[in-house]
Design a protein around this motif. Structure first.
Motif, PDB file in Angstrom:
ATOM      1  N   ARG A  74       0.829  -1.214   0.000  1.00 46.93           N
ATOM      2  CA  ARG A  74       0.000   0.000   0.000  1.00 46.93           C
ATOM      3  C   ARG A  74       0.859   1.258   0.000  1.00 46.93           C
ATOM      4  O   ARG A  74       0.581   2.220  -0.718  1.00 46.93           O
ATOM      5  N   THR A  78       0.981   4.025  -2.949  1.00 46.53           N
ATOM      6  CA  THR A  78       0.685   5.427  -2.637  1.00 46.53           C
ATOM      7  C   THR A  78       1.789   6.334  -3.156  1.00 46.53           C
ATOM      8  O   THR A  78       1.524   7.367  -3.785  1.00 46.53           O
ATOM      9  N   LEU A 100      -4.417  -0.413  -5.528  1.00 44.01           N
ATOM     10  CA  LEU A 100      -4.518   0.020  -4.130  1.00 44.01           C
ATOM     11  C   LEU A 100      -5.915  -0.265  -3.583  1.00 44.01           C
ATOM     12  O   LEU A 100      -6.050  -0.732  -2.442  1.00 44.01           O
TER      13      LEU A 100
END
Length: 103
Positions: A74, A78, A100
């Motif tokens: 994650r 990001t 995601l």
């Protein structure tokens, strides 16, 4: 693993350790062979040397997700979304956004 491809990529990196194409290719070769630790070593080097190489974030996150490192995946996605957005790489940005959401 295609030994010839592996040897070519390794030789390219010996000549130029900052070669983003060769580093990415080597990481992908390791990932294809489920050599996740070696793949991530190459992706991490690539991120350090070429922090704007957006495709490396997507592929690295996929390796992390396969190995159960969901939180790190994650974080990588990001960061990759941010990098891709800054660089105008909208296609890979949308792929990372979708990945995601799936994690």
């Amino acid at each position: 693993m295609d030994n010839n491809r592996f040897e070519i990529l390794t030789q390219m990196l010996e000549k130029n350790p900052k070669d983003s194409f060769a580093r990415y290719g080597l990481a992908m070769e390791y990932a294809k062979q489920d050599e996740h630790a070696k793949a991530m070593e190459q992706f991490r080097k690539l991120w350090k040397l070429h922090p704007d190489y957006s495709a490396a974030y997507f592929q690295g996150a996929q390796v992390l997700a396969k190995t159960g490192e969901t939180e790190e995946a994650r974080q990588v996605l990001t960061k990759g979304i941010e990098v891709a957005g800054r660089g105008g790489d909208l296609h890979i940005k949308s792929e990372m956004e979708a990945a995601l959401e799936e994690l």
